[in-house]
Scaffold this active site. Structure first.
Site, PDB file in Angstrom:
ATOM      1  N   LYS A 171       1.110  -1.155   0.198  1.00 57.64           N
ATOM      2  CA  LYS A 171       0.126   0.026  -0.019  1.00 57.64           C
ATOM      3  C   LYS A 171       0.852   1.209   0.115  1.00 57.64           C
ATOM      4  O   LYS A 171       1.509   1.560   1.176  1.00 57.64           O
ATOM      5  CB  LYS A 171      -0.947  -0.020   1.294  1.00 57.64           C
ATOM      6  CG  LYS A 171      -1.536   1.177   1.786  1.00 57.64           C
ATOM      7  CD  LYS A 171      -2.570   1.763   0.837  1.00 57.64           C
ATOM      8  CE  LYS A 171      -3.123   3.025   1.131  1.00 57.64           C
ATOM      9  NZ  LYS A 171      -2.060   4.452   0.718  1.00 57.64           N
ATOM     10  N   PRO A 172       1.121   1.798  -1.209  1.00 58.82           N
ATOM     11  CA  PRO A 172       1.802   3.163  -1.226  1.00 58.82           C
ATOM     12  C   PRO A 172       1.068   4.440  -0.756  1.00 58.82           C
ATOM     13  O   PRO A 172      -0.229   4.322  -0.811  1.00 58.82           O
ATOM     14  CB  PRO A 172       2.263   3.115  -2.748  1.00 58.82           C
ATOM     15  CG  PRO A 172       1.195   2.567  -3.514  1.00 58.82           C
ATOM     16  CD  PRO A 172       0.594   1.364  -2.614  1.00 58.82           C
ATOM     17  N   GLY A 224       6.024   5.323   8.465  1.00 58.37           N
ATOM     18  CA  GLY A 224       4.901   6.725   8.302  1.00 58.37           C
ATOM     19  C   GLY A 224       5.051   7.471   9.425  1.00 58.37           C
ATOM     20  O   GLY A 224       6.301   7.304  10.159  1.00 58.37           O
ATOM     21  N   GLU A 246       8.233   1.715  11.526  1.00 55.92           N
ATOM     22  CA  GLU A 246       9.222   2.788  11.267  1.00 55.92           C
ATOM     23  C   GLU A 246       8.613   4.084  11.286  1.00 55.92           C
ATOM     24  O   GLU A 246       7.996   4.365  10.198  1.00 55.92           O
ATOM     25  CB  GLU A 246      10.027   2.355  10.056  1.00 55.92           C
ATOM     26  CG  GLU A 246      10.762   0.898   9.960  1.00 55.92           C
ATOM     27  CD  GLU A 246      11.766   0.913  10.912  1.00 55.92           C
ATOM     28  OE1 GLU A 246      12.244   1.873  11.632  1.00 55.92           O
ATOM     29  OE2 GLU A 246      12.510  -0.119  11.219  1.00 55.92           O
ATOM     30  N   LEU A 247       8.678   4.914  12.203  1.00 53.99           N
ATOM     31  CA  LEU A 247       8.037   5.884  12.250  1.00 53.99           C
ATOM     32  C   LEU A 247       8.915   7.549  12.391  1.00 53.99           C
ATOM     33  O   LEU A 247      10.039   7.543  11.926  1.00 53.99           O
ATOM     34  CB  LEU A 247       7.134   5.978  13.514  1.00 53.99           C
ATOM     35  CG  LEU A 247       6.362   4.676  13.891  1.00 53.99           C
ATOM     36  CD1 LEU A 247       5.692   4.475  15.222  1.00 53.99           C
ATOM     37  CD2 LEU A 247       5.385   4.507  12.978  1.00 53.99           C
ATOM     38  N   CYS A 280      12.957  10.495   7.436  1.00 48.18           N
ATOM     39  CA  CYS A 280      12.763  10.250   8.857  1.00 48.18           C
ATOM     40  C   CYS A 280      14.176  10.461   9.662  1.00 48.18           C
ATOM     41  O   CYS A 280      14.244  10.892  10.626  1.00 48.18           O
ATOM     42  CB  CYS A 280      12.427   8.651   9.011  1.00 48.18           C
ATOM     43  SG  CYS A 280      13.505   7.675   7.963  1.00 48.18           S
ATOM     44  N   GLU A 381       8.444  16.833  15.266  1.00 43.98           N
ATOM     45  CA  GLU A 381       9.182  16.218  14.080  1.00 43.98           C
ATOM     46  C   GLU A 381       9.255  17.565  12.778  1.00 43.98           C
ATOM     47  O   GLU A 381       8.106  17.839  12.791  1.00 43.98           O
ATOM     48  CB  GLU A 381       8.803  15.170  13.340  1.00 43.98           C
ATOM     49  CG  GLU A 381       9.573  14.734  12.258  1.00 43.98           C
ATOM     50  CD  GLU A 381       9.241  13.249  11.683  1.00 43.98           C
ATOM     51  OE1 GLU A 381       8.041  13.049  11.381  1.00 43.98           O
ATOM     52  OE2 GLU A 381      10.147  12.573  11.118  1.00 43.98           O
TER      53      GLU A 381
HETATM   54  P1  NAD Z   1       1.583   8.808   6.978  1.00 41.23           P
HETATM   55  O1  NAD Z   1       1.653   8.059   8.022  1.00 41.23           O
HETATM   56  O2  NAD Z   1       0.723   9.802   6.703  1.00 41.23           O
HETATM   57  O3  NAD Z   1       1.251   7.617   5.686  1.00 41.23           O
HETATM   58  C1  NAD Z   1       2.107   6.348   5.870  1.00 41.23           C
HETATM   59  C2  NAD Z   1       1.511   5.066   4.793  1.00 41.23           C
HETATM   60  O4  NAD Z   1       0.434   5.023   5.810  1.00 41.23           O
HETATM   61  C3  NAD Z   1       0.766   5.767   3.664  1.00 41.23           C
HETATM   62  O5  NAD Z   1       0.683   4.749   2.699  1.00 41.23           O
HETATM   63  C4  NAD Z   1      -0.655   6.057   3.977  1.00 41.23           C
HETATM   64  O6  NAD Z   1      -1.783   6.000   2.913  1.00 41.23           O
HETATM   65  C5  NAD Z   1      -0.979   5.008   5.069  1.00 41.23           C
HETATM   66  N1  NAD Z   1      -1.876   5.130   6.113  1.00 41.23           N
HETATM   67  C6  NAD Z   1      -2.521   6.368   6.475  1.00 41.23           C
HETATM   68  N2  NAD Z   1      -3.290   6.379   7.456  1.00 41.23           N
HETATM   69  C7  NAD Z   1      -3.459   5.075   7.638  1.00 41.23           C
HETATM   70  C8  NAD Z   1      -4.187   4.147   8.431  1.00 41.23           C
HETATM   71  N3  NAD Z   1      -5.130   4.799   9.151  1.00 41.23           N
HETATM   72  N4  NAD Z   1      -4.127   2.746   8.181  1.00 41.23           N
HETATM   73  C9  NAD Z   1      -3.331   2.230   7.544  1.00 41.23           C
HETATM   74  N5  NAD Z   1      -2.547   2.861   6.720  1.00 41.23           N
HETATM   75  C10 NAD Z   1      -2.612   4.401   6.724  1.00 41.23           C
HETATM   76  O7  NAD Z   1       2.893   9.259   6.589  1.00 41.23           O
HETATM   77  P2  NAD Z   1       3.497  10.165   5.438  1.00 41.23           P
HETATM   78  O8  NAD Z   1       3.479  11.479   5.809  1.00 41.23           O
HETATM   79  O9  NAD Z   1       3.539   9.608   4.223  1.00 41.23           O
HETATM   80  O10 NAD Z   1       5.256   9.881   5.682  1.00 41.23           O
HETATM   81  C11 NAD Z   1       5.851  10.978   6.537  1.00 41.23           C
HETATM   82  C12 NAD Z   1       6.283  10.189   7.731  1.00 41.23           C
HETATM   83  O11 NAD Z   1       6.877   9.178   7.954  1.00 41.23           O
HETATM   84  C13 NAD Z   1       7.158  11.094   8.838  1.00 41.23           C
HETATM   85  O12 NAD Z   1       6.604  11.351  10.014  1.00 41.23           O
HETATM   86  C14 NAD Z   1       8.457  10.203   8.804  1.00 41.23           C
HETATM   87  O13 NAD Z   1       9.310  10.653   9.824  1.00 41.23           O
HETATM   88  C15 NAD Z   1       8.057   8.908   8.526  1.00 41.23           C
HETATM   89  N6  NAD Z   1       9.169   7.979   8.287  1.00 41.23           N
HETATM   90  C16 NAD Z   1       9.686   7.153   8.859  1.00 41.23           C
HETATM   91  C17 NAD Z   1      10.795   6.490   8.291  1.00 41.23           C
HETATM   92  C18 NAD Z   1      11.278   5.284   9.369  1.00 41.23           C
HETATM   93  O14 NAD Z   1      12.169   4.722   8.756  1.00 41.23           O
HETATM   94  N7  NAD Z   1      11.529   5.422  10.735  1.00 41.23           N
HETATM   95  C19 NAD Z   1      10.847   6.571   7.142  1.00 41.23           C
HETATM   96  C20 NAD Z   1      10.340   7.427   6.233  1.00 41.23           C
HETATM   97  C21 NAD Z   1       9.578   8.008   6.834  1.00 41.23           C
END
Ligand code: NAD
Length: 480
Positions: A171-172, A224, A246-247, A280, A381
């Site tokens: 799921k991207p 995410g 991984e947040l 991240c 963040e």
């Molecule tokens: P996001 O949490 O909004 O979305 C990430 C993914 O989750 C997307 O595919 C989205 O469609 C899906 N998603 C959203 N709500 C969902 C739900 N309720 N249930 C299941 N899936 C859901 O994150 P973003 O804005 O796309 O990415 C940025 C964040 O990701 C930043 O906080 C960043 O630090 C973090 N991040 C962490 C790492 C790591 O390895 N720790 C790496 C990259 C990014």
């Protein structure tokens, strides 16, 4: 129109609904995608479930062969995939190329690990009996990835999942799904059987949640935001599913007065402005020893001013736009809150001016000083190109401030003193600490945050255990 991939076929959403993917540099529509629903998730998970027994029973060598082949196909398409990634994500093409190469090397890394999967033989205290430890794939895994590094983060999940025999539903993020779909198609071209890897697009709150909730999904690999991770973990808890999260992060960088300044300045600039600060693992808080504070800040500001901001498709661009307008507003608000409370902007703090910037989500590289310790840029963040800088007197003070965060992803220290380096490695509350380098992660080492930056590990030899069940078997020579 970019379709979803279910059971080896490109399909629209059963709802017939679509949504647009826009170029962050121009606001133009790059493509439309299917707006997936729970019904589509049902189809995708069903396909993954049906494909599981045969894929789990396929020899490691054959599974590895498919992974290697997919990477070879990816290399042939590097140029057009990098352009697509830049158009949907915004990053400079050179960074898109790096991301695709990173994906390739990660997949190859896992492909090579098949021969290292080990169970065990354990003599037991009861005479004649022995135990066996079996390692088996889990079943259907969900791989949920964000928009900032959609391809390389996908590799961290599907590499180990596929190698050990799981099947996957990917799921991207809705705003950057196009390159992911193309990359997954390459695996099918490389011989991955239909249903082994599927892609669902659509809103996280609908398609993502349906995937997390689906009873047949036994493992969720999620990258995410921390708040989304919290939600995913709560949903997964209902059915006691395995999760790797991984947040978010707010990585501190500490520069001592005995550090190599030139290299540290360069690392700070790259570490903060790479991918327009949307990483991240990015340097998000900078702690400088008093003795080097003035020259360090002057050099950093000079570098930030020189960074060429523009459309990622322009080969001279060194920093692209933020990914969405909402993302830009968030960073603007964080910076303004600090300024309202006394922080001073040394450079940036605004959108660049000029017709080439009019429609994109651009923001200048920004350096802030005199920042209150409880300002949002310190406690939250900052997912954009703004860096708060503080002066510290001692390493103790630096470490204490560095650890004053709900996050614990990466961290770094710059010093020529081994004792200081060791102390920092010991005390920094983070999944990764770099000494005299920063922000490069290695497939060989386990990666994953502490505190609210996550749960579980990716990379390293540990990762395979996160994608396998460990089962104990007791063998008795004759029936008891
Ligand atoms: P996001 O949490 O909004 O979305 C990430 C993914 O989750 C997307 O595919 C989205 O469609 C899906 N998603 C959203 N709500 C969902 C739900 N309720 N249930 C299941 N899936 C859901 O994150 P973003 O804005 O796309 O990415 C940025 C964040 O990701 C930043 O906080 C960043 O630090 C973090 N991040 C962490 C790492 C790591 O390895 N720790 C790496 C990259 C990014």
């Amino acid at each position: 129109m970019a379709q979803m991939l279910i059971n080896g076929a490109l399909v629209n959403s059963a709802s017939g609904k679509t949504e647009e993917v826009r170029n962050p540099a121009t606001g133009d529509v790059v493509d439309t995608i299917a707006r997936g629903t729970a019904e589509d998730v049902e189809q995708a998970v069903g396909a993954a479930q049906a494909a599981f027994p045969a894929w789990a029973g396929t020899p490691f060598a054959r599974r590895a062969e498919v992974l290697y082949k997919a990477v070879a196909l990816l290399r042939e398409r590097e140029k057009d995939l990098a352009t697509l990634l830049t158009r949907e994500q915004g990053k400079p093409v050179r960074e898109s190329v790096l991301e695709l190469r990173r994906f390739g090397s990660t997949i190859e890394h896992y492909a090579g690990m098949g021969k290292n999967v080990r169970g065990g033989y354990v003599p037991l205290i009861d005479k004649g009996k022995y135990g066996m430890i079996l390692k088996r794939p889990i079943g259907v895994c969900a791989s949920i990835v964000p928009w900032n590094f959609p391809v390389s983060l996908l590799g961290n999940k599907i590499g180990p999942a596929l190698l050990v025999g799981n099947t996957v539903v990917v799921k991207p993020a809705s705003s950057a799904p196009l390159t992911v779909i193309e990359v997954v198609r390459l695996f099918l071209d490389a011989g991955l059987p239909p249903g082994v890897m599927n892609v669902i697009t659509g809103p996280g709150s609908v398609a993502g949640e349906a995937l997390v909730r689906h009873p047949a999904v036994r493992k969720i690999g999620f990258t995410g935001a921390t708040d989304t991770g919290r939600r995913v973990m709560a949903l997964a808890a209902e059915q006691i599913k395995r999760v790797t999260l991984e947040l978010g992060g707010s990585d501190p960088m500490i520069v001592c007065d005995d550090a190599d300044l030139e290299r540290a300045v360069s690392a700070a600039a790259v570490g903060r402005f790479f991918n327009c600060g949307q990483a991240c693992l990015a340097i998000k808080r900078l702690y400088l020893f008093e003795g080097i504070y003035e020259p360090f800040v002057a050099k950093l500001v000079e570098r930030a001013k020189k960074l060429r901001v523009g459309n990622g498709l322009d080969p001279d661009t060194r920093m692209g736009p933020l990914h969405t307008d909402g993302q830009r507003r968030e960073v603007e608000e964080q910076v303004q809150e600090a300024v309202g409370r006394g922080a001073k902007i040394l450079t940036g703090g605004a959108r660049p001016e000029g017709p080439e910037y009019a429609k994109g989500y651009f923001y200048l590289p920004t350096i802030l000083v005199n920042v209150p310790e409880d300002a949002r840029v310190a406690t939250e963040e900052v997912f954009g190109p703004a860096l708060p800088v503080w002066k510290v007197k001692t390493l103790d003070e630096a470490l204490e401030k560095a650890n004053r965060s709900i996050y614990g992803l990466g961290s770094s220290i710059w010093t020529s003193d081994l004792a200081r380096a060791n102390l920092a490695a010991e005390r920094l509350e983070a999944g990764y600490t770099w000494v005299n380098s920063a922000q490069i992660i290695y497939d060989e080492l386990p990666f994953g945050g502490v505190k609210q930056s996550g749960v579980g590990k990716e990379h390293g030899s540990e990762v395979l255990d996160y994608y396998m069940e460990t089962k104990a078997v007791v063998m008795a020579p004759s029936p008891e």
